[in-house]
Write a protein that holds these residues in place. Structure first.
Motif, PDB file in Angstrom:
ATOM      1  N   ALA A  17       0.829  -1.207   0.000  1.00  0.00           N
ATOM      2  CA  ALA A  17       0.000   0.000   0.000  1.00  0.00           C
ATOM      3  C   ALA A  17       0.864   1.259   0.000  1.00  0.00           C
ATOM      4  N   VAL A  18       1.958   1.237   0.745  1.00  0.00           N
ATOM      5  CA  VAL A  18       2.874   2.380   0.792  1.00  0.00           C
ATOM      6  C   VAL A  18       3.418   2.686  -0.602  1.00  0.00           C
ATOM      7  N   ARG A  19       3.817   1.657  -1.327  1.00  0.00           N
ATOM      8  CA  ARG A  19       4.396   1.853  -2.662  1.00  0.00           C
ATOM      9  C   ARG A  19       3.395   2.460  -3.637  1.00  0.00           C
ATOM     10  N   VAL A  20       2.123   2.131  -3.456  1.00  0.00           N
ATOM     11  CA  VAL A  20       1.094   2.658  -4.356  1.00  0.00           C
ATOM     12  C   VAL A  20       0.697   4.079  -3.963  1.00  0.00           C
ATOM     13  N   MET A  21       0.484   4.302  -2.659  1.00  0.00           N
ATOM     14  CA  MET A  21      -0.044   5.588  -2.200  1.00  0.00           C
ATOM     15  C   MET A  21       1.031   6.666  -2.104  1.00  0.00           C
ATOM     16  N   ARG A  22       2.221   6.284  -1.640  1.00  0.00           N
ATOM     17  CA  ARG A  22       3.387   7.158  -1.530  1.00  0.00           C
ATOM     18  C   ARG A  22       3.231   8.256  -0.478  1.00  0.00           C
ATOM     19  N   SER A  23       2.059   8.812  -0.299  1.00  0.00           N
ATOM     20  CA  SER A  23       1.799   9.796   0.750  1.00  0.00           C
ATOM     21  C   SER A  23       0.439   9.473   1.355  1.00  0.00           C
ATOM     22  N   PHE A  24       0.366   9.426   2.699  1.00  0.00           N
ATOM     23  CA  PHE A  24      -0.852   8.906   3.322  1.00  0.00           C
ATOM     24  C   PHE A  24      -0.858   9.245   4.803  1.00  0.00           C
ATOM     25  N   ASP A  25      -2.042   9.135   5.407  1.00  0.00           N
ATOM     26  CA  ASP A  25      -2.114   9.230   6.861  1.00  0.00           C
ATOM     27  C   ASP A  25      -2.446   7.852   7.424  1.00  0.00           C
ATOM     28  N   LEU A  26      -2.525   7.765   8.740  1.00  0.00           N
ATOM     29  CA  LEU A  26      -2.697   6.468   9.388  1.00  0.00           C
ATOM     30  C   LEU A  26      -4.013   5.809   8.992  1.00  0.00           C
ATOM     31  N   VAL A  27      -5.078   6.582   8.922  1.00  0.00           N
ATOM     32  CA  VAL A  27      -6.383   6.023   8.567  1.00  0.00           C
ATOM     33  C   VAL A  27      -6.375   5.496   7.135  1.00  0.00           C
ATOM     34  N   GLU A  28      -5.768   6.251   6.235  1.00  0.00           N
ATOM     35  CA  GLU A  28      -5.730   5.844   4.823  1.00  0.00           C
ATOM     36  C   GLU A  28      -4.966   4.540   4.635  1.00  0.00           C
TER      37      GLU A  28
END
Length: 204
Positions: free
Chosen positions: A106-117
């Motif tokens: 998920a990190v690799r796809v989103m790249r920027s995110f918060d904890l809920v996301e």
């Protein structure tokens, strides 16, 4: 047993095929799995791999499964083959991915995110996500990007890598580094106190 026969029995597919080919009656799954007691346990195929192999042969019409108890018998025409003929690969049930792998994907796809996301995208609990994200931050894979007024902590991917999640390296019981399993690079973990300070002091 001759040297050639012994060598054949060390190969899981050849061993299973040989047992079925010369059996005069249905063979149990256990007898196929333990076709050669001389093979070390670590070298034996897993139960799942053996069942998958038998399912491929059954799908190709080479063997027949008999229920209650579960046994297998080779079709008469298949006995003409000394070695198992090549058959098409069948789809396997995917193995459940670990929490760490789901988060990394998920990190690799989103790249920027918060904890809920990230919890929503990776279907993980917040506590586990926070722990793993903090470990990735300490190793430099992520950077905290909290802003004043944010309801939840935020991260940004700062060290992109391949699909395999970084693994933890321990010295005794202490986490000391993360290893990028895609490149083999090793990244020491920053002191946890530095990350804990980031939990309190949001970036403006």
């Amino acid at each position: 047993m001759t040297f050639v026969a012994a060598a054949r029995m060390r190969d899981p597919a050849l061993a299973a095929w040989t047992v079925l080919r010369f059996a005069q009656k249905p063979v149990s799954l256990a007898d196929i799995l333990f076709a050669n007691d001389d093979v070390a346990q670590s070298a034996r195929p897993t139960l799942a791999d053996t069942i998958h192999l038998l399912d491929r042969w059954r799908g190709a019409g080479l063997i027949q499964r008999i229920e209650k108890p579960e046994c297998y018998i080779m079709q008469a025409e298949a006995r003409a083959f000394r070695d198992p003929p090549a058959v098409g690969e069948t789809a396997r049930e995917p193995k459940p991915r670990s929490t760490r792998q789901r988060i990394w994907s998920a990190v690799r796809v989103m790249r920027s995110f918060d904890l809920v996301e990230i919890c929503f995208a990776a279907t993980v609990e917040a506590r586990a996500a926070r722990r793993i994200l903090n470990e990735l931050t300490r190793a430099g894979f992520l950077t905290r990007t909290d802003r004043a007024g944010d309801d939840h902590p935020r991260w940004r991917l700062t060290r992109p890598s391949g699909p395999l999640h970084p693994r933890i390296e321990y010295a005794g019981r202490t986490m000391v580094a993360m290893v990028d399993r895609n490149s083999g690079a090793r990244f020491p973990l920053a002191p946890s106190q530095k990350i804990l300070a980031g939990e309190i002091n949001h970036v403006s």
